[in-house]
Write a protein that holds these residues in place. Structure first.
Motif, PDB file in Angstrom:
ATOM      1  N   HIS A   1       0.808  -1.223   0.000  1.00  0.00           N
ATOM      2  CA  HIS A   1       0.000   0.000   0.000  1.00  0.00           C
ATOM      3  C   HIS A   1       0.844   1.277   0.000  1.00  0.00           C
ATOM      4  O   HIS A   1       0.367   2.342  -0.394  1.00  0.00           O
ATOM      5  CB  HIS A   1      -0.952   0.005   1.202  1.00  0.00           C
ATOM      6  N   ASP A   2       2.098   1.199   0.452  1.00  0.00           N
ATOM      7  CA  ASP A   2       2.936   2.399   0.507  1.00  0.00           C
ATOM      8  C   ASP A   2       4.019   2.393  -0.573  1.00  0.00           C
ATOM      9  O   ASP A   2       5.112   2.919  -0.376  1.00  0.00           O
ATOM     10  CB  ASP A   2       3.571   2.555   1.885  1.00  0.00           C
ATOM     11  N   THR A   3       3.714   1.817  -1.726  1.00  0.00           N
ATOM     12  CA  THR A   3       4.678   1.815  -2.818  1.00  0.00           C
ATOM     13  C   THR A   3       4.690   3.176  -3.518  1.00  0.00           C
ATOM     14  O   THR A   3       3.743   3.511  -4.239  1.00  0.00           O
ATOM     15  CB  THR A   3       4.390   0.686  -3.837  1.00  0.00           C
ATOM     16  N   MET A   4       5.708   3.935  -3.279  1.00  0.00           N
ATOM     17  CA  MET A   4       5.809   5.262  -3.873  1.00  0.00           C
ATOM     18  C   MET A   4       5.815   5.190  -5.396  1.00  0.00           C
ATOM     19  O   MET A   4       5.122   5.938  -6.087  1.00  0.00           O
ATOM     20  CB  MET A   4       7.084   5.962  -3.390  1.00  0.00           C
ATOM     21  N   LYS A   5       6.605   4.249  -5.944  1.00  0.00           N
ATOM     22  CA  LYS A   5       6.693   4.119  -7.392  1.00  0.00           C
ATOM     23  C   LYS A   5       5.351   3.723  -7.998  1.00  0.00           C
ATOM     24  O   LYS A   5       5.008   4.161  -9.099  1.00  0.00           O
ATOM     25  CB  LYS A   5       7.766   3.096  -7.772  1.00  0.00           C
ATOM     26  N   GLY A   6       4.598   2.884  -7.273  1.00  0.00           N
ATOM     27  CA  GLY A   6       3.294   2.478  -7.775  1.00  0.00           C
ATOM     28  C   GLY A   6       2.395   3.678  -8.010  1.00  0.00           C
ATOM     29  O   GLY A   6       1.762   3.813  -9.067  1.00  0.00           O
ATOM     30  N   TYR A   7       2.332   4.580  -7.030  1.00  0.00           N
ATOM     31  CA  TYR A   7       1.501   5.782  -7.162  1.00  0.00           C
ATOM     32  C   TYR A   7       2.099   6.773  -8.163  1.00  0.00           C
ATOM     33  O   TYR A   7       1.364   7.433  -8.909  1.00  0.00           O
ATOM     34  CB  TYR A   7       1.323   6.454  -5.798  1.00  0.00           C
TER      35      TYR A   7
END
Length: 283
Positions: A70-76
């Protein structure tokens, strides 16, 4: 199985570094088949799909990565880029802001890039509203112009009847026709002038107030913070400066990241200004 996935990921990274994004995508896909619980594999493939401008599959990868972590910076971050490319600025802004929050909490060095993406999403949001405003304004102006032109047609038709029925002199008829057409042109020009004057957007100076501008990058700020001496900078630029030198850019006194405080009033002022002046992102 995981070891095989790692090997495929490394091969994908090597292909990516060489600019072979299509092969990198294939290798990351094979790695995902071996280890579908690894969020990094999905963000890696998402990045290769950004390079291939394969936006919807990129979004699918990002959503899956976020489900796994949920805290994947790259994902967002990648999700925001794909959403912006598909002209969904509201969704892109939400994703970019989430990426930025994760970045700041983790002290990641990508703050400047993500902050820039936030501003681009805000700009595109403004452009969507601006296009709609211009369209609605244009529709009203066109309706009034058509009304003026309709009145002209009526007057010219009445003139033709007078010429046919009452034998109006041809020279006089041509003169009256020219006057009707000239009057119509004047009315339309006056109408357009009134719309231009009444539109405050046409009267605004294309300047950004100095207090909204970061003194390092000279761009409008997105997330201003204030130093011990009261000077405000965008968080991303002052953080990058402190990575190189833990000194105040203005006074050269010692300054650490923990000394920075959010400037909430200025942040709101920047946000309000951009809401009405999206062009300022490229100022």
């Amino acid at each position: 199985m995981a070891n095989t996935a790692v090997a495929l990921k490394e091969q994908g990274n090597a292909a990516f570094q060489k600019g072979d994004f299509k092969n990198a995508e294939v290798l990351y896909t094979r790695a995902i088949q071996k280890d579908p619980s690894n969020s990094i594999l999905f963000t890696n493939r998402a990045f290769s799909r950004i390079k291939l401008q394969s936006w919807n599959p990129c979004i699918d990868d990002c959503i899956k990565a976020i489900e796994l972590q949920h805290d994947t910076m790259k994902g967002y971050y990648y999700l925001a880029q794909a959403q912006l490319a598909l002209h969904h600025p509201n969704e892109a802004l939400s994703s970019a802001l989430t990426a930025y929050e994760i970045c700041i909490k983790s002290h990641n060095a990508s703050a400047a890039s993500i902050s820039s993406l936030v501003l681009q999403a805000k700009k595109e949001k403004w452009e969507v509203r601006e296009r709609d405003r211009i369209r609605r304004r244009s529709e009203l102006m066109q309706e009034l112009e058509h009304s003026i032109q309709g009145k002209e047609r009526e007057e010219l038709h009445t003139l033709e009847i007078r010429i046919e029925r009452y034998g109006l002199n041809e020279a006089e008829g041509e003169e009256e026709k020219a006057e009707i057409e000239s009057s119509t042109r004047r009315k339309i020009e006056e109408l357009r002038s009134v719309f231009a004057i009444a539109d405050p957007k046409n009267l605004q100076r294309r300047d950004v107030p100095d207090y909204l501008v970061d003194n390092i990058s000279f761009n409008i700020m997105h997330d201003p913070v204030v130093t011990k001496n009261g000077q405000s900078y965008d968080r991303s630029t002052i953080t990058e400066h402190l990575r190189r030198s833990e000194t105040d850019p203005l006074t050269r006194e010692p300054l650490k990241r923990d000394d920075l405080r959010p400037n909430l009033a200025l942040k709101q002022a920047c946000s309000d200004f951009l809401e009405e002046n999206g062009w300022a992102v490229d100022w």
